[in-house]
Motif scaffolding. Structure first.
Motif, mmCIF file in Angstrom:
data_model
loop_
_atom_site.group_PDB
_atom_site.id
_atom_site.type_symbol
_atom_site.label_atom_id
_atom_site.label_comp_id
_atom_site.label_asym_id
_atom_site.label_seq_id
_atom_site.Cartn_x
_atom_site.Cartn_y
_atom_site.Cartn_z
ATOM 1 N N UNK A 1 -11.040 -7.039 -5.725
ATOM 2 C CA UNK A 1 -10.079 -6.795 -6.820
ATOM 3 C C UNK A 1 -9.482 -8.148 -6.639
ATOM 4 N N UNK A 2 -8.814 -9.201 -5.729
ATOM 5 C CA UNK A 2 -8.747 -10.521 -4.850
ATOM 6 C C UNK A 2 -8.856 -11.765 -5.842
ATOM 7 N N UNK A 3 -10.277 -11.812 -6.332
ATOM 8 C CA UNK A 3 -10.510 -12.720 -6.940
ATOM 9 C C UNK A 3 -11.988 -12.693 -7.587
ATOM 10 N N UNK A 4 -11.692 -13.206 -8.571
ATOM 11 C CA UNK A 4 -12.795 -12.809 -9.106
ATOM 12 C C UNK A 4 -13.309 -14.574 -9.935
ATOM 13 N N UNK A 5 -14.545 -14.957 -9.915
ATOM 14 C CA UNK A 5 -15.340 -16.136 -10.231
ATOM 15 C C UNK A 5 -15.961 -15.782 -11.801
ATOM 16 N N UNK A 6 -15.124 -16.380 -13.248
ATOM 17 C CA UNK A 6 -16.223 -15.345 -14.330
ATOM 18 C C UNK A 6 -16.485 -17.289 -14.798
ATOM 19 N N UNK A 7 -17.796 -16.833 -15.668
ATOM 20 C CA UNK A 7 -18.478 -17.507 -16.064
ATOM 21 C C UNK A 7 -19.146 -17.708 -17.376
ATOM 22 N N UNK A 8 -19.596 -18.810 -18.497
ATOM 23 C CA UNK A 8 -19.883 -19.058 -19.802
ATOM 24 C C UNK A 8 -21.335 -19.050 -19.219
ATOM 25 N N UNK A 9 -21.853 -18.382 -20.164
ATOM 26 C CA UNK A 9 -23.674 -18.067 -19.068
ATOM 27 C C UNK A 9 -24.286 -18.120 -20.288
ATOM 28 N N UNK A 10 -24.796 -19.535 -21.208
ATOM 29 C CA UNK A 10 -25.770 -19.455 -22.740
ATOM 30 C C UNK A 10 -26.791 -18.565 -22.725
ATOM 31 N N UNK A 11 -27.691 -18.554 -23.739
ATOM 32 C CA UNK A 11 -29.025 -17.914 -24.227
ATOM 33 C C UNK A 11 -29.831 -18.496 -22.974
ATOM 34 N N UNK A 12 -29.930 -19.567 -22.553
ATOM 35 C CA UNK A 12 -30.637 -19.645 -22.148
ATOM 36 C C UNK A 12 -30.799 -19.536 -20.737
ATOM 37 N N UNK A 13 -29.652 -18.823 -20.420
ATOM 38 C CA UNK A 13 -29.381 -18.758 -19.034
ATOM 39 C C UNK A 13 -28.383 -19.728 -17.900
ATOM 40 N N UNK A 14 -27.542 -21.589 -19.321
ATOM 41 C CA UNK A 14 -27.386 -22.017 -18.549
ATOM 42 C C UNK A 14 -25.775 -22.435 -18.363
ATOM 43 N N UNK A 15 -24.607 -21.976 -17.216
ATOM 44 C CA UNK A 15 -23.676 -22.150 -16.701
ATOM 45 C C UNK A 15 -23.218 -23.118 -17.699
ATOM 46 N N UNK A 16 -22.109 -23.576 -19.077
ATOM 47 C CA UNK A 16 -21.396 -24.043 -19.402
ATOM 48 C C UNK A 16 -20.220 -24.071 -19.040
ATOM 49 N N UNK A 17 -19.426 -23.252 -18.491
ATOM 50 C CA UNK A 17 -17.751 -23.674 -17.865
ATOM 51 C C UNK A 17 -17.618 -21.901 -16.734
ATOM 52 N N UNK A 18 -16.416 -22.690 -16.569
ATOM 53 C CA UNK A 18 -16.588 -21.196 -14.952
ATOM 54 C C UNK A 18 -14.502 -21.268 -15.261
ATOM 55 N N UNK A 19 -14.226 -20.150 -14.994
ATOM 56 C CA UNK A 19 -12.690 -20.099 -14.182
ATOM 57 C C UNK A 19 -12.020 -19.146 -13.359
ATOM 58 N N UNK A 20 -11.630 -19.415 -12.135
ATOM 59 C CA UNK A 20 -11.490 -18.510 -10.773
ATOM 60 C C UNK A 20 -9.909 -17.891 -11.226
ATOM 61 N N UNK A 21 -9.962 -16.743 -10.600
ATOM 62 C CA UNK A 21 -8.919 -16.147 -10.859
ATOM 63 C C UNK A 21 -8.181 -15.375 -9.003
ATOM 64 N N UNK A 22 -7.119 -15.552 -8.824
ATOM 65 C CA UNK A 22 -7.151 -15.267 -7.298
ATOM 66 C C UNK A 22 -5.675 -14.344 -7.811
ATOM 67 N N UNK A 23 -5.971 -13.010 -7.139
ATOM 68 C CA UNK A 23 -4.826 -12.396 -6.556
ATOM 69 C C UNK A 23 -3.632 -13.113 -6.391
ATOM 70 N N UNK A 24 -2.101 -12.739 -6.108
ATOM 71 C CA UNK A 24 -1.194 -13.262 -5.889
ATOM 72 C C UNK A 24 0.064 -12.339 -5.558
#
Length: 186
Positions: free
Chosen positions: A59-82
């Protein structure tokens, strides 16, 4: 284009590395990221393994990704707790429990499809769903000349807070603008 928005898994370090390197080759990278392509390319595999492992669980950091139907990662965002009272990513003491969004990237061919909106929705939801600490706001910083990114952030609900910080090093005459979205009132 259907994408699955999900958290990275610890064993996906090679995909984490590939997407970061792609982000650092974007024309906006010099004002969007605090790292260069060359710096990232020189990092050894254990660095990327640790990065994926750290962002995959807890619960201190999370990287989220957008995975397409073909498995390719098309985007990302990371969230850090402060947590309140901690030194945040820009060395200010957090006045409230907050999260900090970093590492935002959507591949050029996936821009304008709603993918960034979906990533931000997931990042904000993850932040406000944390039980401890109870997050009061989600923040990010955007370079003063990155109008495209600021437009996206406004579109997904972030507003300028009035707080700015100077860039470090050779670009110390340039500023990063803080933007935030508060916890919704219930």
């Amino acid at each position: 284009m259907e994408h699955l928005i999900r958290r990275v898994r610890a064993d996906e370090w090679q995909q984490v590395k590939e997407l970061r390197l792609a982000a650092l080759q974007d024309p906006a990278a010099p004002i969007a990221f605090l790292e260069t392509y060359e710096q990232a390319l020189d990092r050894p595999d254990p660095f990327w393994q640790g990065r994926a492992e750290g962002a995959a669980a807890g619960d201190s950091i999370a990287q989220l990704i957008a995975e397409g139907p073909d498995g390719r990662w098309d985007g990302t965002v990371t969230v850090m707790v402060e947590p309140a009272g901690s030194g945040g990513a820009f060395a200010d003491a957090a006045a409230v429990d907050q999260t900090h969004v970093v590492g935002v990237f959507v591949r050029p061919e996936a821009r304008g499809t709603g993918l960034a909106d979906a990533l931000f929705t997931a990042a904000v939801e993850w932040s406000f769903e944390l039980a401890e600490p109870r997050i009061q706001r989600v923040r990010l910083f955007v370079h003063e000349r990155n109008a495209r990114a600021e437009g996206l952030y406004r579109k997904v609900g972030f507003e300028r807070t009035g707080h700015t910080v100077p860039m470090e090093g050779a670009r110390s005459d340039e500023n990063e603008i803080e933007m935030a979205v508060p916890r919704p009132a219930r």
